[in-house]
Design a protein around this motif. Structure first.
Motif, PDB file in Angstrom:
ATOM      1  N   THR A  94       0.800  -0.879   0.117  1.00  0.00           N
ATOM      2  CA  THR A  94      -0.253   0.185  -0.070  1.00  0.00           C
ATOM      3  C   THR A  94       1.054   1.313   0.101  1.00  0.00           C
ATOM      4  N   LEU A  95       0.337   1.475  -0.711  1.00  0.00           N
ATOM      5  CA  LEU A  95       0.896   3.691  -0.986  1.00  0.00           C
ATOM      6  C   LEU A  95      -0.189   4.917   0.036  1.00  0.00           C
ATOM      7  N   ARG A  96       0.481   5.375   1.047  1.00  0.00           N
ATOM      8  CA  ARG A  96      -0.200   6.505   1.274  1.00  0.00           C
ATOM      9  C   ARG A  96       0.334   7.403   1.441  1.00  0.00           C
TER      10      ARG A  96
ATOM     11  N   LYS B 106      -3.840   1.905  -2.775  1.00  0.00           N
ATOM     12  CA  LYS B 106      -3.213   3.454  -2.624  1.00  0.00           C
ATOM     13  C   LYS B 106      -4.408   3.993  -1.646  1.00  0.00           C
TER      14      LYS B 106
ATOM     15  N   LEU C 271      -0.153   9.020  -9.347  1.00  0.00           N
ATOM     16  CA  LEU C 271      -1.137   7.885  -8.694  1.00  0.00           C
ATOM     17  C   LEU C 271      -1.260   6.677  -9.363  1.00  0.00           C
TER      18      LEU C 271
ATOM     19  N   TRP D 142       0.538   3.727  -9.388  1.00  0.00           N
ATOM     20  CA  TRP D 142       1.051   2.984  -8.521  1.00  0.00           C
ATOM     21  C   TRP D 142       0.228   1.320  -8.345  1.00  0.00           C
TER      22      TRP D 142
ATOM     23  N   ALA E 127      -7.634   6.303  -6.171  1.00  0.00           N
ATOM     24  CA  ALA E 127      -7.001   5.794  -4.644  1.00  0.00           C
ATOM     25  C   ALA E 127      -8.150   6.221  -3.732  1.00  0.00           C
TER      26      ALA E 127
END
Ligand SMILES: *Cc1c(COP(=O)(O)O)cnc(C)c1O
Ligand code: SF4
Length: 307
Positions: free
Chosen positions: A152-154, A182, A175, A178, A210
């Protein structure tokens, strides 16, 4: 008005984007947006317990620019810069200039994450990571994408609220590229911050896949009223964002005049819960240096029940 000067001699100057100013009520000194950004003489007042590193960030810096405080996730200080300077900011005294994430610093942070397979989530924070240009952001995001255990990208950012036009096509591409889950956590404290431009930015962010969450800080004279908090939650939901945290103020030097006591916060959240569906009630939380997570504070309807 001269910007305040902290004990370390660095300035935390007035900084506020035009778009944000445009959402203030002209001529109203008590405007909740103005209060968040206008330097005040109260910042010079020192209070016991209000220091320069209130949440123990400097102790959890694993490598320069990388905070590893909680299990499974690390926080990267991508840059010290922000689109807006919030007077209550807990990082206003942070020695950012030494922690720009580029070159060898970035390589060291990536190596640290690559070497620890328990790290499932990487949080881009700051400062505000969207203060970086899209090219520099893409370099960081691409390097993280090559580490398979980062599920996970936050992104923690106030920019979509402070300066919504920053959510441009280049950022959306970055974004959208990714490859895994996210989350974008924005930061709005008052419903008046959330106009049509912010709604459009939220829409664009959601279009990248996201999930959108909000964190707010409970601030005296800004949002310490039940109707304000309820309207904030409803308005966030209208534009596709769920409330996540409502933080009690971190005791950073110069911010004591914004403090709302914990007991009042707990009563406010109990009153919110009595009005709203559960998914619109933020978790009241406090950061405790050295703790394994942010500390969640239960809603309490009557202070006598607190024991
Ligand atoms: C707040 C914070 C996080 C994220 O905490 P969550 O409870 O997962 O939102 C992670 N690292 C640091 C250093 C933090 O301050
Ligand atoms: S945008 Fe966030 S990090 Fe920047 S000054 Fe405001 S609260 Fe602090």
């Amino acid at each position: 008005m001269a910007p305040p000067d902290d004990a370390g001699g660095h300035h935390f100057a007035l900084r506020v984007p035009e778009s944000y100013v445009g959402r203030m009520r002209p001529g109203d000194e008590g405007d909740p947006l103005l209060r968040q950004v206008l330097p005040s003489p109260n910042e010079q007042v020192s209070r016991p317990g209000f220091g320069s590193d209130p949440v123990g960030d400097l102790d959890s810096m694993a490598v320069p620019g990388l905070l590893h405080k909680y299990a499974g996730r690390v926080l990267l200080i991508a840059t010290g810069a922000c689109a807006i300077h919030c007077r209550y900011c807990f990082r206003r005294h942070f020695p950012y200039s030494g922690t720009q994430l580029r070159g060898s610093r970035l390589r060291a942070a990536i190596a640290y994450i690559r070497g620890d397979r328990t790290i499932r989530e990487v949080i881009l924070s700051g400062g505000d990571p969207l203060s970086l240009g899209n090219e520099r952001l893409a370099v960081i995001v691409e390097a993280l994408a090559e580490i398979p255990h980062v599920a996970t990208l936050r992104v923690h950012t106030r920019t979509p609220v402070a300066s919504p036009q920053r959510v441009d096509p280049g950022l959306r591409r970055c974004l959208a590229a990714w490859p895994r889950a996210k989350v974008v956590v924005v930061h709005a404290n008052h419903p008046q911050e959330l106009d049509g431009e912010v709604a459009a930015a939220a829409d664009a962010l959601a279009g990248t896949g996201a999930r959108l969450l909000n964190q707010a800080v409970l601030l005296r004279g800004v949002n310490d009223r039940l109707d304000t908090l309820a309207t904030l939650s409803r308005r966030l939901f209208e534009i596709g964002i769920l409330p996540y945290y409502l933080h009690l103020l971190d005791p950073v030097a110069g911010s004591a005049h914004f403090e709302v006591p914990e007991s009042e916060g707990r009563r406010l959240v109990a009153a919110l819960a009595a009005q709203l569906p559960g998914y619109l009630v933020p978790r009241l939380a406090r950061e405790v240096a050295g703790a394994a997570s942010k500390r969640w504070l239960e809603p309490v309807e009557n202070i006598a029940e607190m024991g």
